[in-house]
Design a protein around this motif. Structure first.
Motif, PDB file in Angstrom:
ATOM      1  N   VAL A 133      45.023  35.740  98.716  1.00 38.66           N
ATOM      2  CA  VAL A 133      43.457  36.430  97.877  1.00 38.66           C
ATOM      3  C   VAL A 133      42.517  36.765  98.904  1.00 38.66           C
ATOM      4  O   VAL A 133      41.563  37.645  98.692  1.00 38.66           O
TER       5      VAL A 133
ATOM      6  N   PHE B  19      43.286  38.870  90.151  1.00 42.96           N
ATOM      7  CA  PHE B  19      44.234  40.214  89.495  1.00 42.96           C
ATOM      8  C   PHE B  19      45.595  39.543  89.630  1.00 42.96           C
ATOM      9  O   PHE B  19      45.862  38.705  90.354  1.00 42.96           O
ATOM     10  N   VAL B  20      46.532  40.462  88.766  1.00 40.35           N
ATOM     11  CA  VAL B  20      47.967  39.999  88.816  1.00 40.35           C
ATOM     12  C   VAL B  20      48.569  41.245  89.240  1.00 40.35           C
ATOM     13  O   VAL B  20      48.238  42.328  88.888  1.00 40.35           O
TER      14      VAL B  20
ATOM     15  N   PHE C 243      40.686  39.859  85.629  1.00 37.49           N
ATOM     16  CA  PHE C 243      39.895  38.990  84.911  1.00 37.49           C
ATOM     17  C   PHE C 243      38.622  38.247  85.543  1.00 37.49           C
ATOM     18  O   PHE C 243      38.865  38.011  86.859  1.00 37.49           O
TER      19      PHE C 243
ATOM     20  N   ILE D  63      46.039  44.400  86.463  1.00 38.61           N
ATOM     21  CA  ILE D  63      45.396  43.514  85.491  1.00 38.61           C
ATOM     22  C   ILE D  63      44.348  42.498  86.102  1.00 38.61           C
ATOM     23  O   ILE D  63      45.104  41.811  87.025  1.00 38.61           O
TER      24      ILE D  63
ATOM     25  N   TYR E 125      53.465  48.472  81.183  1.00 46.31           N
ATOM     26  CA  TYR E 125      52.970  49.947  81.539  1.00 46.31           C
ATOM     27  C   TYR E 125      53.214  49.972  82.927  1.00 46.31           C
ATOM     28  O   TYR E 125      53.619  49.096  83.897  1.00 46.31           O
TER      29      TYR E 125
ATOM     30  N   VAL F  20      49.338  35.911  91.073  1.00 45.68           N
ATOM     31  CA  VAL F  20      47.911  36.041  90.857  1.00 45.68           C
ATOM     32  C   VAL F  20      47.103  35.916  92.176  1.00 45.68           C
ATOM     33  O   VAL F  20      47.522  34.916  92.916  1.00 45.68           O
ATOM     34  N   PHE F  21      46.164  36.527  92.128  1.00 44.01           N
ATOM     35  CA  PHE F  21      45.299  36.477  93.598  1.00 44.01           C
ATOM     36  C   PHE F  21      43.832  36.238  93.017  1.00 44.01           C
ATOM     37  O   PHE F  21      43.226  37.149  92.439  1.00 44.01           O
ATOM     38  N   ALA F  22      43.577  35.108  93.103  1.00 41.41           N
ATOM     39  CA  ALA F  22      42.383  34.683  92.418  1.00 41.41           C
ATOM     40  C   ALA F  22      41.251  33.710  93.025  1.00 41.41           C
ATOM     41  O   ALA F  22      42.081  32.711  93.802  1.00 41.41           O
TER      42      ALA F  22
END
Lengths: 212, 212, 212, 212, 212, 212
Positions: B51, A124-125, A151, A149, E105, A131-133
Motif C-alpha cells: 500500500v 482499494f481492491v 472505499f 473498487i 466487471y 486489498v491495499f489499505a
C-alpha cells in the motif's frame, strides 16, 4: 415563435445530451452552450466565454450529509462546463466521525485523493482481490487505479474531508451496495452469487430500495 | 560481482529512463522497479507491491521557498511511482504574500487548481492572446486548459497554497521567463522577437543566468 | 423562410463551432458541411464529396509579409476541411533575409519542419531550458517535440521557406512575445516575473498592443 | 568482456526491437539508445542528446530509382530516432516522367502529400470503391485518409517530387501488387478472388517474385 | 554462465512483467519473447514469428467447471501472445443449467457476448443503478459497456456457452462477491456499507475465503 | 409543420451523419437517436433507452449468399446502435464449400476471427509481404492485426461460418479486387502497377464492374 417551432426546439435541445470523449482536445477549450444539458459537443462562441466559465465555487463547503454522515459533491462537466473536452473532473467528500464512503468505483478514471482534513482509512481492491489499505492523514495523497473498487472510513474524532481528482471529464460512479442490492438484478442471480437465502436477500435489499 | 558485471549494470540502469505513455493502462497498476530512474516501462512483481506504493506523504508542508517567496513541489511519477501508467500527477504550490508563480505552461496536461488557503489572482492566456483571470479563494477551483500559459499571484495578506492536479503522469513544465531569457536562444532572435536592444536584453538575461 | 426561422438558423449555425478530437477516425473521412464554421462535428453527405475536398492549393506562394519580413499560412481544418477527423495539418512560412519566426509553441502537436528553400537557424527549448538549435538547409528536416517552444531565423542572403507538418488537425499557436506582453496579464505579474520596472514593461508592451 | 557476457549482450540487444505506440508522449522527447534496433522503448540519457538527434539530412536528393523510374525514401523512427514517441514521420518520393507509385496504403497513418516539383496525377479509393483523383502541381497538397489505398503518376515532362508526412512514427506500407501477387497467398484464393485462370495468375505473379 | 550472471538473468527476467498499453500499434504486430511473463514490451525478432503465434486453439472445449457449474477460459495476451499491442482479447464461458456468471466487471474494456449455445439471462447495471437484462439465445449478441457490472444465468435445460470479445488486450476482471466479501476489506466498512451485523457478515465472508 | 419547417428538418437530419471516434467513452453508453443516420454524436435520452438497444439478433442465420457462395453480415454501429461510442463491432461470415472471402482489410481495426463451424484456410500478409496462413477449425481463433490484408477459404466439405470481432465501432472494409479493379483508378496506373496489357486489364476489370 410558432407552436411548431417550439416543439422543434424541444426536440432539438433534447438531442444534445451528446457524446464527447476523453481524447486530446482540438481547441484551447470548448464551453458548452448553456441552453443544453449535461455533456456537449457544441461550443459557445469564444467571444461569449468569460473567466467565470473556468472557475468553480461550489465546493467551498460540504454538501448535504446522508443519515449515515457522509456527503459528496461530484463536479463533472455537467456542473462545471469549463471542463468540457479537457479530460478532468473532481469531487469533494466529507465524513462525520465513523462514517464511510461505501465500496465503489469509477469506470472511466483513475482518482488521486488528497486529504484536506482528518484521518481516513482508505483502500482499494485489485483484480486478484488483494486489498491495499491504510490510514491517511491531512496532506497525504492516495491513488486509486482506473476502474478498481475503493472505499474510505473516517477513523478520527472529527470531521474529515477529501478532494478527489479524476482524469476524465465524466468518470462515472458505481456504488457496489446499491448497484447490486438496490437495483433490479434478478434475485436468483444474487442468491446464487452471494450464497444467500431468500430471507437474507430480502433483508439486504430493504436497505437499498430504489427511489420511487 | 565482477568489474565487467558492474559496468554492464551501469549500462543497463542507464537505459531505463524510458518511455511510458498516457494512454489507457493495461494492468491494474504498474509500480516501477525502484532501482531505476524517472519513468519506467517495467513493473515490480505484484507480490512485492504494498500500500505504501500508492500513498504519497511528501506534500504535507510547503517545499523550500525561493527568495521571491514561492515554493512548489511537483509530484510526478518520478517521485511517486504509484502513478506509473495511470495518467495523473499533482503539485503543491505555496505563495508568501505578493509572490508569484511566473507565467508557465505544461506541454502534456490540463490542470485543475484547488485553493487550499488564501486569495490568489489566477489566470491563463488562450491562443488568441486573450486573458481569463480573476481572484480565487479557499475552496475554489480553476481549470487551466492543456498547454496554455497560466500564472498566479498571492494578493492576500497571508500565505496562500494551491493543490494542482494534472491528467498526465509527467505533465512537463516550461517557465516562460527562464525558458526564454535564461536559455541559450540566439540573442539576435530575442532582440528581434521582443524589440529589445543589446543592453536591455543583457539586463533581462542577467536575472535568469543558467545554473552553472 | 420566416423571420423566426432565420433567427433559429442563426442560433443553429452559431452552435456549430464544435468539438472534434484527434483520436482515431471512425469513417474514411468526414468533410464538414460548408455552411458552418471552423471545426465540425457533422459530415457532408458522402455523395456530395469531391476530390476538391481533399486538395489544398493555397500555399503555392507566400502569404502577406509582416513589416519584419515574415509570412505564414497556417492550414488547419478551418481552411482545409478535408483534414477533418484525420489528425493532421500544416503551415507554410516564408522569411526575408534576417527575419524571424518568434519563439512560439503549438499546444496540441509535434511539428516536422522541412526546408523548401534557404538557410534557417532553427531550434527549440526543452523543459530543462536547454536549447537545441542549428542551421538547417534546403531539403533538411527538423522535428519540434509536442508543446515545446521553438523559433527560426533566416540567416541566408535570400528568401527562405519552410513547410511545417503537424499531427493534429488544429495544433494551436501561442507566440510568446505577444501572449506575454501583448495580452492583458496583470502588470505586477510581469514586473515580478521578468524583473522589470514599470517603464521597462511599458516599453516592451508598446510593441505588442492588442489589436483594437 | 567475457564470452558469457557477450552472449548476454546479444540476447539483450535482440530483445529491444520493441513496442512503442502513437499515444501522447510523456517526456519532452526520447532519443533511443543507438546501440539498439528499429523501434525503441528506452531513451538515451538526456545529457547525451544533441541537436543532431532532431535533424534529418537524408532526403536532400532522391533515393535510388527503380527500373520503372520511381524512388522513395521512407523516414520513420528507425532511421530518424528523434521521431521516437512523437507520432510523426515522413517520406520523399521522386518520379521520372510517366512513372508511378503503385496503389498502396499505410495501415497506421493519414498522409498529407506536398508536391515539391512537377505534375502528379494523385488519388485514393474509399471503402465504397469510389476514386478521388486529380492532377496536383508544385505547391499543392493532397490528403490521403488513414488506411485508404492511394497512388500517384508523374504526368509531366520532367521529374516530379513529393514530400509525404504521416501522423505515426511508423506508418507501415503495403503495396497492393506485391502484397497480393508477390506474396505466398494460396493460388486458389487469388484465382477465385480475381477471376483468373492458372496461366494468367502465373504471368501476374512472375512480375512480383519474392526477393530470394 | 557464472553464478553472478545467473542471478542477474533472474533479475532481468523478473523485470519484464511490463507495461504495454491499448493505444494504436506502431508495428504490424509484436509477438512477445516467450521467455518472459504476462505482458510484454519487447517483440520477438519478426523472422522467428510463425502463423502459430496468431492462432489460439485452447477454447475448443469448456474449461474446468466450478462446483456451481460454471467454467470460463479468459484469453488475454498472457496466454495468446499474438494479441500483444493489438488491443483485443476474448473469453469462453460455459454454464450448466441454472448456473451463473456472478456480477462482475472488466475495468479496461467493453465486451460483446455472442451466444454459442443455449438460453442465457444476461444483463448489466448502469451508473444510475438501472438494470438492462433479458434472455438471449443462440446467435444473439449483447454488448456490456466498458466498466459496467454485468451477469449471466443459464435459464435453459441444457448447457449454454458464450464467446465474449473485449477491446483491450488485458481487460481485467473483478467479481463483485469475492472482491467485496472474499478480500480483506476492513469488516467495519462492509458492516456499514451493506447494513449487516457481525454474524451476517461472517456468514457471507465464509463463502469467499481467500485461497490460502 | 410548415413547408419551411420540413425543409429545415431535412437539412437538419442530413447533417447528422457525423463524427464519432474510437476513444474512451465519457458516458456509460450513448444510444443514437433513431431518426438519424449511420454514425451519431447525439444520444437518446437515457430514460428512453431499453435493453433492446443493447441486444442484436440479426446474425442468427447467414445473410444472402453471393453467386460464388460467400455471405457476410457486418454489424457496425449503423445497424446496432448500442455499439455507439463503445469501440467494438462484429461480423458473421458464411462460406459454401470452396468459396472465399477475398483478400481485404479493415483500415480502422484489429479482428479476432472465431470459427463457429467448418474448416477454413485463413491468413494475412504483413508489410514485408510475408504470409501467415493455416487451416483453422471449429473453436479456433485467429487474429488479424490492424490494417493488414487477410483472406479465408472454406476447404472443408460443408458450410463454414466465422464470427469476427473488431475493436472499432466502424472498422471499414476494403476488398482488394473490387477496390483496385472495380473502381475508377486510371487504367494507365493499373497497367503499370500490375504489368498488364490493355486487354488483360479489360478482362480483369469486367469482373468488377461498378454497380450502376
Amino acid at each position: 415563435m410558432s407552436l411548431n417551432m417550439s416543439i422543434w426546439l424541444v426536440i432539438f435541445l433534447h438531442i444534445y445530451s451528446v457524446l464527447a470523449s476523453d481524447s486530446d482536445p482540438v481547441q484551447d477549450f470548448c464551453i458548452p452552450r448553456s441552453e443544453f444539458s449535461s455533456i456537449f459537443v457544441s461550443c459557445k462562441n469564444s467571444s461569449l466565454v468569460t473567466v467565470e466559465d473556468f472557475v468553480f465555487s461550489g465546493i467551498k463547503s460540504p454538501g448535504e450529509f446522508s443519515k449515515s454522515g457522509f456527503s459528496s459533491i461530484p463536479v463533472s462537466v455537467s456542473v462545471f462546463p469549463g471542463l468540457n473536452t479537457l479530460g478532468m473532473s473532481f469531487v469533494r467528500a466529507d465524513f462525520e466521525p465513523g462514517s464511510i464512503n461505501v465500496p465503489h468505483y469509477h469506470p472511466r478514471a483513475t482518482e488521486t485523493a488528497f486529504v484536506l482534513e482528518g484521518k481516513i482509512y482508505s483502500g482499494f481492491v485489485d483484480s486478484r482481490n488483494r486489498v491495499f489499505a491504510k490510514v491517511i492523514e491531512k496532506g497525504e495523497v492516495m491513488v486509486f487505479p482506473k476502474g478498481l473498487i475503493h472505499f474510505q472510513m473516517n477513523i478520527g474524532d472529527s470531521r474529515a474531508t477529501i478532494l478527489g481528482s479524476f482524469n476524465s471529464q465524466n468518470p462515472g460512479l458505481l456504488k457496489i451496495p446499491s448497484a447490486v442490492f438496490g437495483s433490479e438484478i434478478e434475485e436468483e442471480v444474487l442468491i446464487k452469487a452471494f450464497g444467500l437465502n431468500n430471507k437474507e436477500l430480502a433483508k439486504l435489499k430493504k436497505k437499498f430500495l430504489p427511489i420511487s
